[in-house]
Design a protein around this motif. Structure first.
Motif, PDB file in Angstrom:
ATOM      1  N   SER A   1      11.845 -36.775  42.162  1.00  0.00           N
ATOM      2  CA  SER A   1      12.390 -37.807  41.274  1.00  0.00           C
ATOM      3  C   SER A   1      12.169 -37.451  39.811  1.00  0.00           C
TER       4      SER A   1
ATOM      5  N   ASN B   1      14.716 -42.268  48.653  1.00  0.00           N
ATOM      6  CA  ASN B   1      13.326 -42.050  49.087  1.00  0.00           C
ATOM      7  C   ASN B   1      12.862 -40.603  48.919  1.00  0.00           C
TER       8      ASN B   1
ATOM      9  N   TRP C   1       7.947 -37.995  44.707  1.00  0.00           N
ATOM     10  CA  TRP C   1       7.806 -38.303  43.278  1.00  0.00           C
ATOM     11  C   TRP C   1       8.138 -37.114  42.404  1.00  0.00           C
TER      12      TRP C   1
ATOM     13  N   LEU D   1      17.443 -41.192  38.290  1.00  0.00           N
ATOM     14  CA  LEU D   1      16.162 -41.621  38.850  1.00  0.00           C
ATOM     15  C   LEU D   1      16.353 -42.727  39.879  1.00  0.00           C
ATOM     16  N   VAL D   2      17.249 -43.676  39.591  1.00  0.00           N
ATOM     17  CA  VAL D   2      17.510 -44.769  40.534  1.00  0.00           C
ATOM     18  C   VAL D   2      18.065 -44.223  41.846  1.00  0.00           C
ATOM     19  N   VAL D   3      19.015 -43.297  41.754  1.00  0.00           N
ATOM     20  CA  VAL D   3      19.581 -42.698  42.966  1.00  0.00           C
ATOM     21  C   VAL D   3      18.511 -41.968  43.766  1.00  0.00           C
ATOM     22  N   SER D   4      17.620 -41.255  43.058  1.00  0.00           N
ATOM     23  CA  SER D   4      16.547 -40.530  43.739  1.00  0.00           C
ATOM     24  C   SER D   4      15.606 -41.495  44.459  1.00  0.00           C
ATOM     25  N   LEU D   5      15.276 -42.611  43.813  1.00  0.00           N
ATOM     26  CA  LEU D   5      14.383 -43.585  44.435  1.00  0.00           C
ATOM     27  C   LEU D   5      15.046 -44.273  45.625  1.00  0.00           C
ATOM     28  N   VAL D   6      16.338 -44.535  45.536  1.00  0.00           N
ATOM     29  CA  VAL D   6      17.064 -45.150  46.657  1.00  0.00           C
ATOM     30  C   VAL D   6      17.063 -44.225  47.869  1.00  0.00           C
TER      31      VAL D   6
ATOM     32  N   PHE E   1      15.026 -36.788  37.091  1.00  0.00           N
ATOM     33  CA  PHE E   1      15.050 -37.594  35.873  1.00  0.00           C
ATOM     34  C   PHE E   1      15.245 -36.716  34.633  1.00  0.00           C
TER      35      PHE E   1
ATOM     36  N   VAL F   1      18.248 -42.324  33.739  1.00  0.00           N
ATOM     37  CA  VAL F   1      17.860 -43.533  34.478  1.00  0.00           C
ATOM     38  C   VAL F   1      18.672 -43.666  35.760  1.00  0.00           C
ATOM     39  N   LEU F   2      19.980 -43.426  35.692  1.00  0.00           N
ATOM     40  CA  LEU F   2      20.825 -43.511  36.883  1.00  0.00           C
ATOM     41  C   LEU F   2      20.411 -42.472  37.924  1.00  0.00           C
TER      42      LEU F   2
END
Length: 321
Positions: free
Chosen positions: A120, A114, A117, A107-112, A124, A104-105
């Motif tokens: 990400s 940008n 998909w 994935l959050v870093v990847s989404l931040v 994940f 989860v962490l």
């Protein structure tokens, strides 16, 4: 930035899988097939259902209530077995919690940042893949250590039997004199025998915890003597000699294949080293590989080819003894 992230992800998984393919253990591989395994399965069918039920109950007592519910799912049951094979002290629930939190962490870093998909998604699942590879390495290392210790343990059992002591006492002596993991496994088997379990059942449980070719040979000798009689001391002496010769041959194979494995490492890692060198010499030229879609395609095809080549080399040098 997106292309760079994809490139780094591809690089990470390439090095990870290729390193696993080229790391060839001397011993410690799980035994899956063979005449010994078939013979033990035939012996297992003769064990009554009551004994198997008692053994299952004894196995579940060591788990927490949450783990007892989790192992009802086949995937989690296999994971629990893997943790036991690797000799890892972490509980199944705690491991799942850590891996989930790490995923989860990531994935959050990847989404931040940008990322795309697919990048990400790869990030994940990266903690899951790393954890799986780590457990497999722990299993291989533990089983390898077990196989190295087994011939010496057989010598201890042989001396105890020659002194007129029962085999239960021989297992106790091995558990007290030998270090882990073999000392722990023989101590567990001794405890099962003290609880009144049948010798065949205790030995097969030991095989389930350490499923190596060496352990299958030892278990077959003990079960055969239990069912048909004979001189167990003489049989264990022959098994010990065979295991020492087998391990010596495996060491020799590893030595002879060292040059091929080193060449494989050089061939596999040289493209990445060349790209890093190009980044310092001509950054503009190197950037084309990750900025142009054709460059990403070339990198992807190259990594897949390298992985196939690495696993093919492993098939060649991994000679079963």
């Amino acid at each position: 930035m997106d292309n760079l992230g994809l490139f780094l992800v591809l690089l990470f998984f390439a090095v990870l899988f290729i390193s696993q393919a080229l790391l060839l253990p001397v011993a410690g591989q799980k035994a899956k097939h063979g005449e010994l395994a078939k013979r033990l399965k035939q012996a297992q069918r003769k064990v009554d259902e009551e004994s198997l039920s008692l053994l299952q109950e004894y196995y579940l007592k060591e788990m927490t209530p949450f783990e007892r519910q989790m192992v009802k799912i086949p995937a989690f049951e296999r994971l629990k077995k893997m943790l036991e094979l690797g000799g890892l002290k972490v509980t199944l629930g705690r491991l799942m919690g850590w891996v989930t939190l790490a995923s989860v962490l990531a994935l959050v870093v990847s989404l931040v940042l940008n990322q795309q998909w697919y990048v990400s998604v790869a990030i994940f699942f990266a903690p899951v893949v790393i954890t799986y590879m780590w457990i497999q390495r722990c299993i291989s290392k533990r089983l390898q250590t077990f196989e190295e210790q087994l011939p010496e343990s057989l010598d201890i059992i042989k001396r105890v039997l020659q002194a007129g002591q029962p085999i239960n006492q021989a297992f106790k002596e091995v558990g007290e004199e030998m270090p882990d993991p073999i000392g722990l496994e023989f101590s567990k088997t001794f405890n099962l025998l003290n609880f009144g379990y049948d010798m065949r059942l205790a030995i097969m449980q030991m095989v389930d915890r350490t499923p190596t070719v060496s352990m299958l040979a030892f278990a077959s000798a003990v079960i055969l003597q239990k069912e048909t009689g004979g001189n167990l001391t003489e049989n264990l002496d022959k098994v010990s000699k065979v295991l020492r010769a087998r391990f010596k041959l495996a060491r020799k194979i590893r030595t002879l294949s060292a040059e091929a494995r080193l060449s494989s490492w050089i061939l596999v890692l040289s493209p990445f080293a060349l790209y890093i060198l190009t980044m310092f010499i001509n950054p503009t030229h190197a950037e084309l590989l990750i900025s142009d879609p054709r460059g990403i395609t070339a990198v992807s095809v190259g990594i897949v080819s390298l992985a196939i080549g690495a696993f093919w080399i492993r098939r060649i040098v991994n000679i079963k003894v």
